[in-house]
Design an enzyme around this catalytic site. Sequence first.
Site, PDB file in Angstrom:
ATOM      1  N   ARG A 142      -2.441 -41.022 -59.949  1.00  0.00           N
ATOM      2  CA  ARG A 142      -3.040 -42.299 -59.550  1.00  0.00           C
ATOM      3  C   ARG A 142      -3.140 -42.439 -58.024  1.00  0.00           C
ATOM      4  NH1 ARG A 142      -2.935 -47.668 -61.633  1.00  0.00           N
ATOM      5  NH2 ARG A 142      -3.911 -48.980 -60.041  1.00  0.00           N
ATOM      6  N   ARG A 187       2.718 -46.327 -65.479  1.00  0.00           N
ATOM      7  CA  ARG A 187       3.545 -46.315 -64.278  1.00  0.00           C
ATOM      8  C   ARG A 187       5.009 -45.954 -64.501  1.00  0.00           C
ATOM      9  NH1 ARG A 187       1.778 -51.997 -61.813  1.00  0.00           N
ATOM     10  NH2 ARG A 187       1.460 -52.424 -64.031  1.00  0.00           N
ATOM     11  N   ASP A 222      -8.807 -49.061 -71.111  1.00  0.00           N
ATOM     12  CA  ASP A 222      -8.497 -50.480 -70.950  1.00  0.00           C
ATOM     13  C   ASP A 222      -9.359 -51.276 -71.918  1.00  0.00           C
ATOM     14  OD1 ASP A 222      -8.903 -53.292 -69.377  1.00  0.00           O
ATOM     15  OD2 ASP A 222      -6.999 -52.363 -68.854  1.00  0.00           O
ATOM     16  N   ARG A 230       1.432 -48.786 -73.782  1.00  0.00           N
ATOM     17  CA  ARG A 230       1.501 -48.492 -72.342  1.00  0.00           C
ATOM     18  C   ARG A 230       2.409 -47.304 -72.034  1.00  0.00           C
ATOM     19  NH1 ARG A 230       2.399 -54.575 -70.307  1.00  0.00           N
ATOM     20  NH2 ARG A 230       0.348 -55.429 -70.748  1.00  0.00           N
ATOM     21  N   TYR A 238     -10.957 -63.346 -71.385  1.00  0.00           N
ATOM     22  CA  TYR A 238     -11.151 -62.820 -70.034  1.00  0.00           C
ATOM     23  C   TYR A 238     -12.558 -63.113 -69.509  1.00  0.00           C
ATOM     24  CZ  TYR A 238      -6.735 -60.231 -69.930  1.00  0.00           C
ATOM     25  OH  TYR A 238      -5.402 -59.895 -69.896  1.00  0.00           O
TER      26      TYR A 238
END
Length: 344
Positions: A39, A30, A76, A26, A153
């Site tokens: 973004r 962010r 992703d 990651r 998921y």
Amino acid sequence: MAYQNDLILRAARGEYTERTPVWLMRQAGRILPEYRAIREKLSGFIELCTTPALAAEVTIQPVDILGVDAAIIFSDILVIPEAMGLPYEMIESKGPFFPKVITCAADIEKLLATDAADNLQYVYDAIDISVKQLNGRVPLIGFAGAPFTILAYMIEGQGSKTFSKARRFLYTEPALAHRLLEKITLATIEYLKRQVKAGAAMYQVFDSWAGVLPPDQYREFSLKYIKQICEAVPQVPRTVFSKGAFFVREDFNNFPCETVGLDWNMDIAESRRIIGANKTLQGNMDPCALYLSEDEIRVKTKQMLAEFGTGRHIANLGHGVYPDTDKTKVKCFIDAVKEFSVKA
């Protein structure tokens, strides 16, 4: 390709490195104001993932800003189920959500397998652009989710502390579970092959929810499929990161991968003893350690490197960097790895 910095590839192959290479899960995200600026101009995460030029831009940002030894393509793990025919949404502050989930054999039969990779051209384009713009500075890492994590998921429909619906499915519908896992595996193999063809110099298989399964189920419903993927795509160094699966570390001793990722709960010396010297270990600083002061981060980093010793090692966190982490603390960790791992 000739790289200006190929430390991570040499470390993965067990070759000599002047110092320990470092990258972060990651790392493109962010923690970087530069990422947030891009973004904020878009409708959301999925638009960024599916716009190759922008995905390439945020892929390269950590190389420029943080000085990591590898880029990892911005994407992703859930692009695979979407490409197979099960779309998802990314809900801000909540995470992924599947409006429709897998409940029966008919749902599974509707899904694409190998052909799903045809629907992911935007990922290959982003890799191609990234590799061209990196121009040999550092290698680019491709990735995919492990089939069990993807299944979790697809059955659960969202993140969960227990994944009880997905786990119930393994117990009550094992034949259907294997059928679904087989299709996910075929899709993932073709997906990773095309990532490599597009320029990925190595790849990582993320089994984010490995730790929710007992050992016997993990070997039956996860590890065998990861092995199938690694055996089918051997062209570049392979990393397997099974978060929480401390109970199968011995299985990685003769596994078809070069690198094994350790989460922060796995003791380093014990892991080296169990996994053996013929694998590169990756990790495994606790992401929360980056909330410490810079001086304390340097101490923790030096301690981690000492525990890994001079054997095969790629420095990383034990999971993805948390989004509220100060980027200066992240840079401190990376710089400390570079400073304290230089070999005589």
